[in-house]
Design a protein around this motif. Structure first.
Motif, PDB file in Angstrom:
ATOM      1  N   ARG A 252       0.698  -1.297   0.103  1.00 43.88           N
ATOM      2  CA  ARG A 252       0.080  -0.012   0.077  1.00 43.88           C
ATOM      3  C   ARG A 252       1.051   1.178  -0.032  1.00 43.88           C
ATOM      4  N   ASP A 253       2.065   1.091   0.580  1.00 39.47           N
ATOM      5  CA  ASP A 253       3.062   2.388   0.740  1.00 39.47           C
ATOM      6  C   ASP A 253       4.239   2.033  -0.146  1.00 39.47           C
ATOM      7  N   VAL A 254       5.042   2.863   0.052  1.00 43.91           N
ATOM      8  CA  VAL A 254       6.479   2.895  -0.764  1.00 43.91           C
ATOM      9  C   VAL A 254       7.294   2.172   0.166  1.00 43.91           C
ATOM     10  N   VAL A 255       7.904   1.077  -0.095  1.00 40.43           N
ATOM     11  CA  VAL A 255       8.912   0.345   0.449  1.00 40.43           C
ATOM     12  C   VAL A 255      10.203   0.558   0.078  1.00 40.43           C
ATOM     13  N   GLU A 256      11.177   0.999   0.869  1.00 43.12           N
ATOM     14  CA  GLU A 256      12.446   1.270   0.331  1.00 43.12           C
ATOM     15  C   GLU A 256      13.583   0.501   0.646  1.00 43.12           C
ATOM     16  N   VAL A 257      14.652   0.144  -0.020  1.00 41.32           N
ATOM     17  CA  VAL A 257      15.767  -0.705   0.252  1.00 41.32           C
ATOM     18  C   VAL A 257      16.978   0.011  -0.465  1.00 41.32           C
ATOM     19  N   ASP A 270       9.838  -0.015  -3.922  1.00 42.99           N
ATOM     20  CA  ASP A 270       8.532  -0.886  -4.246  1.00 42.99           C
ATOM     21  C   ASP A 270       7.597  -0.024  -4.039  1.00 42.99           C
ATOM     22  N   THR A 271       6.453  -0.201  -5.168  1.00 42.43           N
ATOM     23  CA  THR A 271       5.184   0.870  -4.812  1.00 42.43           C
ATOM     24  C   THR A 271       3.957   0.068  -4.840  1.00 42.43           C
ATOM     25  N   ALA A 272       2.872   0.553  -4.752  1.00 37.49           N
ATOM     26  CA  ALA A 272       1.564  -0.184  -4.704  1.00 37.49           C
ATOM     27  C   ALA A 272       1.194  -0.317  -5.998  1.00 37.49           C
ATOM     28  N   GLY A 273       0.686  -1.424  -6.480  1.00 32.97           N
ATOM     29  CA  GLY A 273       0.083  -1.728  -7.693  1.00 32.97           C
ATOM     30  C   GLY A 273      -1.114  -0.745  -8.456  1.00 32.97           C
ATOM     31  N   LEU A 274      -0.548  -0.444  -9.694  1.00 31.74           N
ATOM     32  CA  LEU A 274      -1.507   0.521 -10.321  1.00 31.74           C
ATOM     33  C   LEU A 274      -2.553  -0.161 -11.093  1.00 31.74           C
ATOM     34  N   GLU A 284      -4.759   6.084  -2.321  1.00 29.62           N
ATOM     35  CA  GLU A 284      -3.577   6.764  -1.931  1.00 29.62           C
ATOM     36  C   GLU A 284      -2.180   6.066  -2.299  1.00 29.62           C
ATOM     37  N   GLY A 285      -2.224   4.828  -1.966  1.00 27.21           N
ATOM     38  CA  GLY A 285      -0.808   3.932  -2.409  1.00 27.21           C
ATOM     39  C   GLY A 285      -0.603   4.276  -3.830  1.00 27.21           C
ATOM     40  N   VAL A 286      -1.687   4.146  -4.740  1.00 23.39           N
ATOM     41  CA  VAL A 286      -1.382   4.494  -6.104  1.00 23.39           C
ATOM     42  C   VAL A 286      -1.060   5.852  -6.642  1.00 23.39           C
ATOM     43  N   ARG A 287      -1.375   6.866  -5.836  1.00 27.13           N
ATOM     44  CA  ARG A 287      -1.223   8.133  -5.902  1.00 27.13           C
ATOM     45  C   ARG A 287       0.351   8.239  -5.709  1.00 27.13           C
ATOM     46  N   ARG A 288       0.895   7.750  -4.638  1.00 26.31           N
ATOM     47  CA  ARG A 288       2.307   7.822  -4.079  1.00 26.31           C
ATOM     48  C   ARG A 288       3.015   7.074  -5.028  1.00 26.31           C
ATOM     49  N   ALA A 289       2.609   6.030  -5.643  1.00 27.36           N
ATOM     50  CA  ALA A 289       3.339   5.037  -6.699  1.00 27.36           C
ATOM     51  C   ALA A 289       3.648   5.913  -8.017  1.00 27.36           C
ATOM     52  N   LEU A 290       2.974   6.715  -8.268  1.00 28.44           N
ATOM     53  CA  LEU A 290       2.830   7.652  -9.476  1.00 28.44           C
ATOM     54  C   LEU A 290       3.963   8.454  -9.374  1.00 28.44           C
ATOM     55  N   THR A 291       3.698   9.347  -8.226  1.00 28.75           N
ATOM     56  CA  THR A 291       4.546  10.625  -7.687  1.00 28.75           C
ATOM     57  C   THR A 291       6.156   9.921  -7.600  1.00 28.75           C
ATOM     58  N   ARG A 292       6.255   8.666  -6.919  1.00 31.03           N
ATOM     59  CA  ARG A 292       7.791   8.352  -6.898  1.00 31.03           C
ATOM     60  C   ARG A 292       7.992   8.004  -8.166  1.00 31.03           C
ATOM     61  N   ALA A 293       7.344   7.424  -9.046  1.00 31.81           N
ATOM     62  CA  ALA A 293       7.922   7.156 -10.473  1.00 31.81           C
ATOM     63  C   ALA A 293       8.242   8.488 -11.274  1.00 31.81           C
ATOM     64  N   ASP A 294       7.254   9.385 -11.079  1.00 35.86           N
ATOM     65  CA  ASP A 294       7.648  10.700 -11.627  1.00 35.86           C
ATOM     66  C   ASP A 294       8.979  11.370 -11.201  1.00 35.86           C
ATOM     67  N   LEU A 298      15.240   6.586 -12.407  1.00 36.62           N
ATOM     68  CA  LEU A 298      15.090   5.230 -13.160  1.00 36.62           C
ATOM     69  C   LEU A 298      13.681   4.619 -12.886  1.00 36.62           C
ATOM     70  N   VAL A 299      12.824   4.235 -13.761  1.00 36.23           N
ATOM     71  CA  VAL A 299      11.736   3.470 -13.715  1.00 36.23           C
ATOM     72  C   VAL A 299      11.669   1.996 -13.965  1.00 36.23           C
TER      73      VAL A 299
END
Length: 441
Positions: A252-257, A270-274, A284-294, A298-299
């Motif tokens: 649901r949220d962004v998981v960082e390594v 790692d981001t939420a499924g689109l 909200e997880g999808v919104r954060r995923a798209l924001t992080r990708a933007d 590198l995507v």
């Protein structure tokens, strides 16, 4: 008014075989003379001495070194006590130094005194701070380059050129009636200003490489639910960093390594499924995923290789990104659009293709962050001042017909470069830079 004599533990607190205590300031020789029994050691020669308290009782046996001014790190009289690293020993020695007039140093105070005594400029001090913090070979190499004067040499060279150009323009002001002089000087100055501006543009046009080496290269993993994003993160991290289930929408949220790839720091996210969802948390997880990708450098788009292309990813991906077609062991039926970037086949469950993906990622990171001919801008402060200098140069080129205005713009460009190295009074910048150092450096 004489400065305080400062001291600090220069090694990490806690138990250790050896602890290093540093002293700098005018009272250093007197402190060493009182705290150390016997004759003080010869300058820059380590000697075994007893450290004693006020009554002459033994505190510890230590290696003692003296560095008389100005041939020291700070430019002041300095000393080092290399004592046994037990907490009781360290505390007793520090108390003895304070008893003799020393003051505990603030963060970065040793390096700030080195800067104030001309032992290093501001970019070199920042390089030293980066070297202390370096966790990867890429960070270490960049910090060493900056600490040994790579940026200083570049900016001082530009400053020298600007002073020469300004002298030519001043000549135009001083000899306005000499035949041919103004036109000749203006043409010469314009060529030099344009050449220097082009060099500054090359320096700035680096895709923020230096900052990314310092803070980390950001890779966002996106894709539809259950495509294998979290499994890919775990496989690359070599540990179970993200929860993996067969339930769609687990993440649901962004998981960082944080990883080291090709000698550079890389953050995998790692981001939420689109997908479309009525669940507000998942939205909200999808919104954060798209924001992080933007915002990512590198995507990596992970797809189930036998499902249809997810149209939500089309606007997110660029040609320099990557598509991973997962579950290749089950067959690949997906058709990629013409706009899609390069694709790799992968079976995370079987481990097939993972080595190729790791090689691709390492090559991509090296290509984007690898060494260039010109030293990298490593901080936003550097970029901001170079941009100001370039803008002032552009104004100077446009106002050469009015030499007084052009000269003023060139002075502003010179001041911007001097702010980079600390030649001008920038107390607020100094406080920001040196507050980030550890105590004892």
């Amino acid at each position: 008014m004489k400065p305080d004599t400062i001291f600090a533990l220069a090694t990490p607190p806690g138990r250790s075989g050896v602890a290093v205590i540093r002293i700098s300031g005018p009272l250093t020789p007197a402190i060493v003379g009182s705290a150390v029994s016997g004759n003080p050691p010869a300058p820059r020669r380590a000697a075994l001495r007893n450290i004693v308290d006020q009554a002459g009782a033994l505190i510890d046996q230590a290696l003692v070194l003296l560095f008389p001014a100005p041939a020291s790190f700070t430019g002041e009289d300095c000393a080092e006590f290399q004592v046994h690293g037990g907490p009781a020993v360290i505390e007793a020695v520090l108390d003895r130094i304070m008893e003799l007039g020393g003051r505990p140093a603030e963060a970065g105070e040793f390096t700030r005194r080195a800067f104030e005594h001309g032992k290093l400029d501001l970019t070199e001090a920042e390089g030293l701070a980066d070297l202390i913090e370096a966790e990867t070979s890429g960070q270490r190499e960049q910090a060493l380059s900056q600490m040994t004067g790579a940026l200083r040499s570049l900016y001082d060279g530009w400053r020298t050129q600007l002073i020469s150009i300004m002298a030519a323009i001043e000549g135009e002001i001083d000899f306005p009636d000499e035949e041919g002089v103004p036109d000749h000087l203006a043409r010469t100055a314009l060529l030099e200003i344009e050449a220097l501006g082009a060099e500054m543009n090359r320096h700035l046009d680096d895709n923020h490489r230096g900052e990314k080496i310092r803070t980390g290269f950001d890779v966002a993993i996106i894709g539809p639910p259950n495509a294998g994003k979290s499994s890919l993160l775990n496989a690359l991290a070599k540990r179970d960093a993200a929860i993996v289930t067969d339930i769609p929408g687990t993440t649901r949220d962004v998981v960082e390594v944080r990883l080291v790839v090709g000698g550079f720091a890389v953050t995998l996210a790692d981001t939420a499924g689109l997908r479309e969802s009525n669940d507000r948390v998942e939205q909200e997880g999808v919104r954060r995923a798209l924001t992080r990708a933007d915002s990512a450098d590198l995507v990596v788009a992970v797809l189930d290789g036998h499902e249809e292309w997810n149209q939500e990813m089309t606007p997110v991906l660029g040609k320099s990104d990557l598509v991973v077609l997962n579950k290749a062991d089950l067959g690949l039926n997906v058709t990629l659009p013409d706009s899609a970037p390069a694709a790799l086949r992968l079976s995370i469950a079987e481990g097939d293709g993972l080595a190729e993906l790791e090689q691709w990622l390492e090559a991509e990171v090296r290509a984007r962050l690898g060494r260039r001919e010109m030293p990298a801008l490593s901080r936003a402060r550097h970029r901001r001042n170079v941009e100001r200098a370039r803008e002032a140069l552009s104004r100077a080129a446009a106002s050469l017909g009015q030499p007084e205005l052009a000269g003023e713009d060139l002075r502003m460009a010179i001041q911007s470069l001097e702010s980079l190295t600390g030649r001008v009074d920038i107390e607020d910048v100094l406080g920001e830079v040196f507050s980030r150092f550890c105590v004892g450096k």
